[in-house]
Design a protein around this motif. Structure first.
Motif, mmCIF file in Angstrom:
data_model
loop_
_atom_site.group_PDB
_atom_site.id
_atom_site.type_symbol
_atom_site.label_atom_id
_atom_site.label_comp_id
_atom_site.label_asym_id
_atom_site.label_seq_id
_atom_site.Cartn_x
_atom_site.Cartn_y
_atom_site.Cartn_z
ATOM 1 N N LEU A 67 -109.981 30.051 -57.709
ATOM 2 C CA LEU A 67 -110.433 30.350 -56.349
ATOM 3 C C LEU A 67 -110.027 29.228 -55.394
ATOM 4 O O LEU A 67 -109.496 29.484 -54.312
ATOM 5 C CB LEU A 67 -111.946 30.548 -56.320
ATOM 6 N N LEU A 68 -110.242 27.992 -55.798
ATOM 7 C CA LEU A 68 -109.874 26.852 -54.942
ATOM 8 C C LEU A 68 -108.369 26.792 -54.700
ATOM 9 O O LEU A 68 -107.926 26.490 -53.587
ATOM 10 C CB LEU A 68 -110.377 25.549 -55.544
ATOM 11 N N THR A 69 -107.575 27.081 -55.716
ATOM 12 C CA THR A 69 -106.121 27.105 -55.553
ATOM 13 C C THR A 69 -105.710 28.180 -54.550
ATOM 14 O O THR A 69 -104.880 27.936 -53.668
ATOM 15 C CB THR A 69 -105.429 27.354 -56.910
ATOM 16 N N THR A 70 -106.306 29.356 -54.644
ATOM 17 C CA THR A 70 -105.994 30.449 -53.724
ATOM 18 C C THR A 70 -106.384 30.087 -52.296
ATOM 19 O O THR A 70 -105.619 30.328 -51.354
ATOM 20 C CB THR A 70 -106.691 31.744 -54.160
ATOM 21 N N ILE A 71 -107.563 29.499 -52.116
ATOM 22 C CA ILE A 71 -107.998 29.084 -50.780
ATOM 23 C C ILE A 71 -107.042 28.043 -50.204
ATOM 24 O O ILE A 71 -106.623 28.136 -49.048
ATOM 25 C CB ILE A 71 -109.438 28.536 -50.817
ATOM 26 N N THR A 72 -106.671 27.065 -51.003
ATOM 27 C CA THR A 72 -105.752 26.017 -50.551
ATOM 28 C C THR A 72 -104.388 26.601 -50.189
ATOM 29 O O THR A 72 -103.827 26.272 -49.144
ATOM 30 C CB THR A 72 -105.595 24.936 -51.641
ATOM 31 N N ASP A 73 -103.874 27.484 -51.038
ATOM 32 C CA ASP A 73 -102.576 28.113 -50.760
ATOM 33 C C ASP A 73 -102.623 28.917 -49.460
ATOM 34 O O ASP A 73 -101.694 28.856 -48.647
ATOM 35 C CB ASP A 73 -102.145 29.018 -51.913
ATOM 36 N N ASN A 74 -103.702 29.675 -49.255
ATOM 37 C CA ASN A 74 -103.830 30.460 -48.024
ATOM 38 C C ASN A 74 -103.946 29.561 -46.801
ATOM 39 O O ASN A 74 -103.344 29.840 -45.768
ATOM 40 C CB ASN A 74 -105.033 31.405 -48.109
ATOM 41 N N ARG A 75 -104.715 28.491 -46.915
ATOM 42 C CA ARG A 75 -104.846 27.555 -45.793
ATOM 43 C C ARG A 75 -103.499 26.927 -45.468
ATOM 44 O O ARG A 75 -103.113 26.836 -44.304
ATOM 45 C CB ARG A 75 -105.870 26.469 -46.118
ATOM 46 N N ASN A 76 -102.770 26.527 -46.490
ATOM 47 C CA ASN A 76 -101.464 25.914 -46.270
ATOM 48 C C ASN A 76 -100.487 26.901 -45.636
ATOM 49 O O ASN A 76 -99.696 26.530 -44.759
ATOM 50 C CB ASN A 76 -100.896 25.358 -47.566
ATOM 51 N N GLU A 77 -100.523 28.143 -46.057
ATOM 52 C CA GLU A 77 -99.661 29.177 -45.488
ATOM 53 C C GLU A 77 -100.000 29.391 -44.007
ATOM 54 O O GLU A 77 -99.122 29.475 -43.158
ATOM 55 C CB GLU A 77 -99.801 30.496 -46.249
ATOM 56 N N TYR A 78 -101.284 29.477 -43.691
ATOM 57 C CA TYR A 78 -101.716 29.668 -42.304
ATOM 58 C C TYR A 78 -101.308 28.472 -41.447
ATOM 59 O O TYR A 78 -100.825 28.633 -40.338
ATOM 60 C CB TYR A 78 -103.226 29.880 -42.216
ATOM 61 N N THR A 79 -101.475 27.259 -42.006
ATOM 62 C CA THR A 79 -101.122 26.046 -41.271
ATOM 63 C C THR A 79 -99.635 26.012 -40.960
ATOM 64 O O THR A 79 -99.219 25.639 -39.859
ATOM 65 C CB THR A 79 -101.527 24.791 -42.072
ATOM 66 N N SER A 80 -98.800 26.432 -41.928
ATOM 67 C CA SER A 80 -97.357 26.408 -41.699
ATOM 68 C C SER A 80 -96.936 27.460 -40.676
ATOM 69 O O SER A 80 -95.986 27.256 -39.919
ATOM 70 C CB SER A 80 -96.589 26.586 -43.008
ATOM 71 N N ILE A 81 -97.636 28.598 -40.627
ATOM 72 C CA ILE A 81 -97.321 29.645 -39.666
ATOM 73 C C ILE A 81 -97.717 29.246 -38.252
ATOM 74 O O ILE A 81 -97.011 29.488 -37.293
ATOM 75 C CB ILE A 81 -98.006 30.970 -40.051
ATOM 76 N N SER A 82 -98.886 28.597 -38.125
ATOM 77 C CA SER A 82 -99.392 28.262 -36.804
ATOM 78 C C SER A 82 -98.804 26.976 -36.234
ATOM 79 O O SER A 82 -99.055 26.651 -35.088
ATOM 80 C CB SER A 82 -100.924 28.164 -36.839
ATOM 81 N N SER A 83 -98.002 26.277 -37.004
ATOM 82 C CA SER A 83 -97.402 25.023 -36.529
ATOM 83 C C SER A 83 -96.158 25.272 -35.700
ATOM 84 O O SER A 83 -95.467 26.185 -35.757
ATOM 85 C CB SER A 83 -97.016 24.130 -37.701
#
Length: 83
Positions: A67-83
């Motif tokens: 679960l933590l890996t999935t949350i981290t991966d999703n956060r990182n994906e969102y961060t890269s899109i919004s940058s």
């Protein structure tokens, strides 16, 4: 954690762990109105959700690490899109 801030209710994810290794994530609703609290007050509001009604058949069981890996991966994906 709330995910839907509707006028008449809020949608919540409830996460519980019976053994510290596995978790159950459940989706449900509360009569707490979405406009009645600020997102920054989530911790205080989450403590008083006494009317959580789980959606039938909408639960995920997994390891906490997954679960933590999935949350981290999703956060990182969102961060890269919004940058």
């Amino acid at each position: 954690m709330p995910f839907d801030f509707s006028d008449e209710c809020t949608g919540w994810l409830r996460v519980s762990s019976p053994d510290g290794d596995r978790v159950r994530v459940e989706v449900g609703w509360s009569g707490i109105q979405g406009w009645s609290f600020h997102p920054s007050d989530i911790a205080d509001t989450a403590r008083v959700v006494g009317d959580f009604e789980m959606e039938a058949g909408v639960a995920v069981d997994c390891r906490i690490a997954d679960l933590l890996t999935t949350i981290t991966d999703n956060r990182n994906e969102y961060t890269s899109i919004s940058s």
